[in-house]
Design an enzyme around this catalytic site. Sequence first.
Site, PDB file in Angstrom:
ATOM      1  N   GLU A  80      -9.836 -99.307  85.837  1.00 44.87           N
ATOM      2  CA  GLU A  80     -10.638 -99.757  87.512  1.00 44.87           C
ATOM      3  C   GLU A  80     -11.302 -98.741  87.930  1.00 44.87           C
ATOM      4  OE1 GLU A  80      -6.830 -99.696  89.180  1.00 44.87           O
ATOM      5  OE2 GLU A  80      -6.481 -97.381  88.701  1.00 44.87           O
ATOM      6  N   SER A 109      -1.624 -86.378  86.125  1.00 41.58           N
ATOM      7  CA  SER A 109      -3.069 -86.362  85.591  1.00 41.58           C
ATOM      8  C   SER A 109      -3.619 -87.369  84.579  1.00 41.58           C
ATOM      9  CB  SER A 109      -3.788 -85.007  85.853  1.00 41.58           C
ATOM     10  OG  SER A 109      -3.414 -84.239  84.405  1.00 41.58           O
ATOM     11  N   LEU A 110      -4.675 -87.309  84.938  1.00 42.13           N
ATOM     12  CA  LEU A 110      -5.540 -88.341  83.334  1.00 42.13           C
ATOM     13  C   LEU A 110      -6.237 -87.908  82.448  1.00 42.13           C
ATOM     14  CD1 LEU A 110      -6.136 -91.595  85.011  1.00 42.13           C
ATOM     15  CD2 LEU A 110      -3.843 -91.089  84.600  1.00 42.13           C
ATOM     16  N   CYS A 138     -13.883 -51.848  96.269  1.00 48.26           N
ATOM     17  CA  CYS A 138     -14.916 -52.481  96.137  1.00 48.26           C
ATOM     18  C   CYS A 138     -15.215 -53.586  97.428  1.00 48.26           C
ATOM     19  CB  CYS A 138     -15.168 -53.763  94.687  1.00 48.26           C
ATOM     20  SG  CYS A 138     -16.255 -54.725  94.817  1.00 48.26           S
ATOM     21  N   LYS A 174     -12.151 -95.125  89.623  1.00 52.62           N
ATOM     22  CA  LYS A 174     -11.963 -93.939  89.504  1.00 52.62           C
ATOM     23  C   LYS A 174     -12.745 -93.373  90.259  1.00 52.62           C
ATOM     24  CE  LYS A 174     -10.589 -89.256  87.374  1.00 52.62           C
ATOM     25  NZ  LYS A 174     -10.968 -88.875  88.466  1.00 52.62           N
ATOM     26  N   LYS A 227      -5.929 -98.457  81.262  1.00 50.51           N
ATOM     27  CA  LYS A 227      -4.806 -98.741  81.575  1.00 50.51           C
ATOM     28  C   LYS A 227      -4.264 -99.676  81.307  1.00 50.51           C
ATOM     29  CE  LYS A 227      -4.616 -96.817  86.183  1.00 50.51           C
ATOM     30  NZ  LYS A 227      -3.367 -97.390  87.575  1.00 50.51           N
ATOM     31  N   CYS A 242     -16.794 -56.069  87.829  1.00 54.88           N
ATOM     32  CA  CYS A 242     -16.759 -54.480  88.334  1.00 54.88           C
ATOM     33  C   CYS A 242     -15.129 -53.859  88.612  1.00 54.88           C
ATOM     34  CB  CYS A 242     -16.950 -55.143  90.437  1.00 54.88           C
ATOM     35  SG  CYS A 242     -16.555 -53.388  91.347  1.00 54.88           S
ATOM     36  N   ALA A 280     -14.340-105.316 121.148  1.00 51.55           N
ATOM     37  CA  ALA A 280     -14.269-105.320 123.180  1.00 51.55           C
ATOM     38  C   ALA A 280     -12.907-106.232 122.503  1.00 51.55           C
ATOM     39  CB  ALA A 280     -15.347-105.885 123.874  1.00 51.55           C
ATOM     40  N   GLU A 281     -12.791-107.356 121.891  1.00 47.71           N
ATOM     41  CA  GLU A 281     -11.627-108.344 122.386  1.00 47.71           C
ATOM     42  C   GLU A 281     -10.406-107.514 121.647  1.00 47.71           C
ATOM     43  OE1 GLU A 281     -12.711-112.336 122.234  1.00 47.71           O
ATOM     44  OE2 GLU A 281     -13.083-111.745 120.730  1.00 47.71           O
TER      45      GLU A 281
END
Length: 683
Positions: free
Chosen positions: A127, A93-94, A444, A129, A302, A438, A45-46
């Site tokens: 860390e 990316s890793l 289709c 992921k 890392k 197909c 509220a504050e």
Amino acid sequence: MQQLSLLDSVVIPDTAQLRAAELRRLLEHHNRCYYELDSPEISDAEYDALFRELQVIEAARPDLLTPDSPTLRVGGKPLARFSQVRHRMPMLSLENAMQEDEIRGFEQRIRSLLALPDTVALQYQCEPKMDGLAVELVYQDGLLVQASTRGDGEVGEEVTANIRTVRNVPLRLTGDNLPALLEVRGEVYLPLAAFQQLNQQREEAGEPPFANPRNAAAGSIRQLDPAVVARRPLAMVCYGVGVMETEARTQTELMSQLAAWGLPVSDQARQVSGIEGAIACFQDLQERRDSLLYEIDGMVIKVDDLRLQQELGEKSRSPRWAIACKFPPRQATTRINEIILSVGRTGVITPVASLEPVELSGVTVSRATLHNWDEIRRKDIRVGDRVIVERAGDVIPAVVKVLLDKRSGTEQELPEPETCPVCGSRAAREAGEVAVRCQGGLACPPQLAESIIHFASRDAMDIDGLGSKYIEQLISLGLVKDIADLYRLTRDDFMQFERMGDKLAENLLAAIASSKQQELSRFIFALGIRHVGERTARTLAERFGSIDNLQTATLEELTSIRDVGPAVAISIRSFFDAPANQTVLQRLKAAGVAPTVEEKRVGGRLAGLTFVFTGTLATLGRDEAKKLVEAEGGNVTGSVSKKTDYVVAGSEAGSKLEKARNLGITVLSEDAFSKLLATGGNQ
């Protein structure tokens, strides 16, 4: 006596300005106490009273609204679309490691590259992921000026307005020695409790629930209305930087520096010695995984020393100094009630298991992919089997094993289909493929619908408002039989739809018309050529410069291009050789579809050469210089490696210049670069 309103009481210029600054400071302080330190100093509220007071001041004095105001966190006007942002340095990316031996192999490769003996201990930073959406924040002189998604690593979408609503992201950095430019990378995620609450709200509103927290986070950040994003309690954790001048010597010191500036970093990160220490950290995190308040799918290791990171460099798609150690997928036991056949955009018929619902990673799973009939035969999967399912990568459910000892003898095998389950056309495998397709093509309905949905999608032609619902109606009414028919539609065609007004019909027609001038790379991607994704489409557009040039490209020309191997080249050639596709392309051209691109010359002066720019160029902007290189057939990357041919150094060149000299790479001044552009090195 006239009663003063709240607005009247705060419009005294000096007082209002001082009070607004104090309120911004207080609100950001309490934001950090609540969202980062988990130690609130005032009640909700504050906090709300302070927030409302600042809103009132800014309403009375719009000139006092600053770019770092906490009131911006509630979201602004909806966007028409996201613009694209090219990252100054690629967001790579890793590589993944699934077994402990692969983690040990990671260190062995590092030691080999650095010529380090086993007696020298390597320090690592470990860390969690996070399972969210990768983003990049750009701060100039401490102020958040831009945020973008990772995208394909080179180009992402600008989501600044949405990121401003993420409560633990500082709109202005605090502390000392703030850099003039900081690009910080991190993951936006949705805490598990918030994910469950959000899905409950969506189900109560009759909306489909999100499959997992990652989809919820990604879907939220890619919302066009920031006000919707503001109502979702997203959070972010930072894990690295792009462009930044730093005095930090280690990854650990770098993260501490980011935290000192008010950026959220992981409280689970650990500095360890040696790869066995990293493996022990991985095992510990896996044991504690279910006690965390957010979803993780592994741990990132890392090399802690930033100098060694620089020396190790990157491969084309991933850094050599980091690896993602993935947790084993979570599993559960259930029963296959039915096997459903699904037909995709390229005609692939995929068997999908309909399961007895089972809880897996906090998500109710009722379907799982069976991939193809080779997999069904290899695992001996039958309708009625008791099976083990897992969420591969904690995202896509898959059947991994049949519990043969649970069989009753009533289970039924599923034969490989000879006809399409939807259109009845012949179904067959193509040479060298496991997929059953197909052969009906655009006759289709699922293939036709999916091909048009793909063509109109945001990453392709970006026809705003033309979603699957309208496309399916267009097909059912016989108005659209291929993508070229979209450009023949009229207002009367759309007015056949239920609840279609004049304005909406006009908007759809305008969106279709505006797509006629779409970028060539998007047009190539929109065609739905097998094996051609966004990255390859961009490469083809840069190389050939027009759809006509691409249509006539030989297999030899295609296979000489990066990202295009023999299978991709054959697929491209087969697409353009098909008479039906040639007819569609002719009709698109006749309708005025004229994709645009800045032509990149085939066999240009700089063909096959790789450039890196560092420092500030006096006469050219970085983007302009990049375009000049690419227009002559060259490539530009963000980091120096042994594959780099030239480093162009402007004023205030940084560590890239030093690395280039150490590797013996040719360094060019801006003047020398201009001469090279003119001559291609032929004096």
